[in-house]
Write a protein that holds these residues in place. Structure first.
Motif, mmCIF file in Angstrom:
data_model
loop_
_atom_site.group_PDB
_atom_site.id
_atom_site.type_symbol
_atom_site.label_atom_id
_atom_site.label_comp_id
_atom_site.label_asym_id
_atom_site.label_seq_id
_atom_site.Cartn_x
_atom_site.Cartn_y
_atom_site.Cartn_z
ATOM 1 N N UNK A 60 65.099 -23.111 -8.759
ATOM 2 C CA UNK A 60 64.706 -23.562 -7.467
ATOM 3 C C UNK A 60 63.991 -22.073 -6.913
ATOM 4 N N UNK A 61 63.328 -22.931 -5.456
ATOM 5 C CA UNK A 61 62.822 -22.602 -4.587
ATOM 6 C C UNK A 61 61.919 -21.708 -4.665
ATOM 7 N N UNK A 62 62.772 -20.124 -4.261
ATOM 8 C CA UNK A 62 61.703 -19.336 -4.420
ATOM 9 C C UNK A 62 62.360 -18.738 -5.888
ATOM 10 N N UNK A 63 63.531 -18.764 -6.403
ATOM 11 C CA UNK A 63 64.177 -18.763 -7.695
ATOM 12 C C UNK A 63 64.693 -17.384 -7.182
#
Length: 124
Positions: A60-63
């Protein structure tokens, strides 16, 4: 219609080739590339770098970046071809040509739907 022909192989087999064996294989594949280019069928093609130099972005998000490919497989994706064929059978015939010169490889043939922002998807 565009098709991706994805070339899978046991990476260790390729890495174990002598420089002469590798050059001979690449020369055979280049003859097919040249023919396809002259026919106007070949799009981009590439031999991918070693999986040891790859990374995967997941999560998730920036990973999170993970070293190497994520899939647990015996065969790795080592190259790809993009071909423009009227029918799937034509793409399969090209994959068979590639396999004749590289018989231990596995070739996955998959249709490509081009995505360009603001342009309707082909076939939709």
């Amino acid at each position: 219609m565009f098709y991706a022909i994805l070339a899978y192989h046991v990476e260790g087999v390729i890495q174990a080739m002598t420089p002469q064996e590798d050059a001979a294989l690449m020369a055979d594949l280049l003859r097919i590339n040249t023919r396809l280019h002259e026919e106007g069928t070949l799009g981009p093609s590439a031999r991918l770098g070693a999986t040891a130099d790859a990374c995967t972005l997941r999560g998730p998000g920036d990973g999170t970046i993970i070293d190497g490919p994520f899939a647990e497989t015996k065969e790795q994706l080592l190259g790809l071809y993009v071909v423009d064929c009227a029918k799937r059978d034509e793409a399969i015939a090209i994959a068979r040509d590639l396999r004749r010169v590289n018989p231990t490889a596995v070739y996955e043939i998959r249709p490509i739907v081009l995505f360009k922002p603001g342009v309707p998807l082909a076939g939709k």
